[in-house]
Design a protein around this motif. Structure first.
Motif, mmCIF file in Angstrom:
data_model
loop_
_atom_site.group_PDB
_atom_site.id
_atom_site.type_symbol
_atom_site.label_atom_id
_atom_site.label_comp_id
_atom_site.label_asym_id
_atom_site.label_seq_id
_atom_site.Cartn_x
_atom_site.Cartn_y
_atom_site.Cartn_z
ATOM 1 N N VAL A 38 -31.059 -57.108 -34.700
ATOM 2 C CA VAL A 38 -30.248 -56.610 -35.809
ATOM 3 C C VAL A 38 -28.859 -56.249 -35.300
ATOM 4 O O VAL A 38 -28.724 -55.670 -34.221
ATOM 5 N N ILE A 39 -27.858 -56.600 -36.101
ATOM 6 C CA ILE A 39 -26.481 -56.169 -35.848
ATOM 7 C C ILE A 39 -26.081 -55.253 -36.997
ATOM 8 O O ILE A 39 -26.301 -55.579 -38.162
ATOM 9 N N THR A 49 -29.249 -54.317 -31.722
ATOM 10 C CA THR A 49 -30.532 -53.924 -31.141
ATOM 11 C C THR A 49 -30.933 -54.933 -30.065
ATOM 12 O O THR A 49 -30.317 -55.989 -29.925
ATOM 13 N N ARG A 50 -31.996 -54.617 -29.389
ATOM 14 C CA ARG A 50 -32.552 -55.583 -28.439
ATOM 15 C C ARG A 50 -33.290 -56.678 -29.225
ATOM 16 O O ARG A 50 -33.622 -56.492 -30.388
ATOM 17 N N ILE A 51 -33.582 -57.764 -28.568
ATOM 18 C CA ILE A 51 -34.319 -58.879 -29.173
ATOM 19 C C ILE A 51 -35.814 -58.601 -29.016
ATOM 20 O O ILE A 51 -36.274 -58.217 -27.940
ATOM 21 N N TYR A 78 -27.083 -57.219 -40.336
ATOM 22 C CA TYR A 78 -27.363 -58.649 -40.223
ATOM 23 C C TYR A 78 -28.550 -58.831 -39.293
ATOM 24 O O TYR A 78 -28.616 -58.201 -38.241
ATOM 25 N N VAL A 79 -29.479 -59.704 -39.680
ATOM 26 C CA VAL A 79 -30.634 -60.004 -38.831
ATOM 27 C C VAL A 79 -30.504 -61.455 -38.382
ATOM 28 O O VAL A 79 -30.198 -62.348 -39.182
ATOM 29 N N TYR A 80 -30.709 -61.662 -37.083
ATOM 30 C CA TYR A 80 -30.616 -63.000 -36.493
ATOM 31 C C TYR A 80 -31.856 -63.297 -35.667
ATOM 32 O O TYR A 80 -32.508 -62.387 -35.149
#
Length: 175
Positions: A38-39, A49-51, A78-80
């Motif tokens: 998450v950004i 955040t961490r992956i 934003y979620v990636y």
């Protein structure tokens, strides 16, 4: 001419600590799963955040802290999906208004309220991404808000987070 002291943090009202708790039913972006992170953005600030590897229901339980200067500025999320050999895939976005939370913080509530007292409620509407009614409560001597954000521009997914406010000592700001 006398040197002016410049406040390095400008006209910051305080700090907004956002605990990114978890993702719920996030979209698949790899073959059967995703590697989400998450950004969070507020004005020119950007935190990540961490992956979490191979999860559509990741648990971050990670605190990200933003400086708040303008209460009218929405917090954007934003979620990636992290990809090693190509650009990261978008997994949705959301935003929320911090004004109701700041209004509750600014009520100057004294410590005589019972733990868990609901100060106010924020209802979902077309202007926000809140998935269900969100209560702003008095908990352990602080104003706290838990919320579930429904992700936009994606087929499914929600992010659960919690807001906390951190006052900045005025004595340090004046120095």
């Amino acid at each position: 001419m006398a040197d002016k002291k410049v406040n390095p943090i400008g006209n910051v009202m305080g700090l907004l600590r956002i605990r990114i708790k978890r993702g719920i039913n996030l979209a698949v972006r790899d073959v059967t799963t995703s590697d989400p992170y998450v950004i969070i953005r507020l004005a020119k600030q950007k935190l990540k955040t961490r992956i979490i590897r191979k999860s559509l229901n990741p648990e971050w339980n990670e605190d990200l802290t933003l400086c708040v200067a303008d209460p009218n500025e929405p917090v954007k999320l934003y979620v990636y999906d992290h990809d090693t050999f190509s650009l990261d895939d978008k997994m949705g976005d959301a935003e929320f208004d911090i004004r109701p939370f700041l209004e509750a913080v600014n009520m100057n509530i004294e410590g005589d309220l019972p733990d868990g007292t609901i100060i106010t409620k924020v209802k979902p509407d077309r202007q926000n991404c809140i998935a269900e009614e969100s209560c702003i409560i008095w908990k352990e001597g602080k104003v706290t808000q838990n919320m579930f954000l429904r992700l936009r521009n994606v087929e499914c997914g929600e992010i659960e987070l919690q807001l906390h406010w951190i006052d900045l000592p005025t004595a340090q700001l004046a120095a």
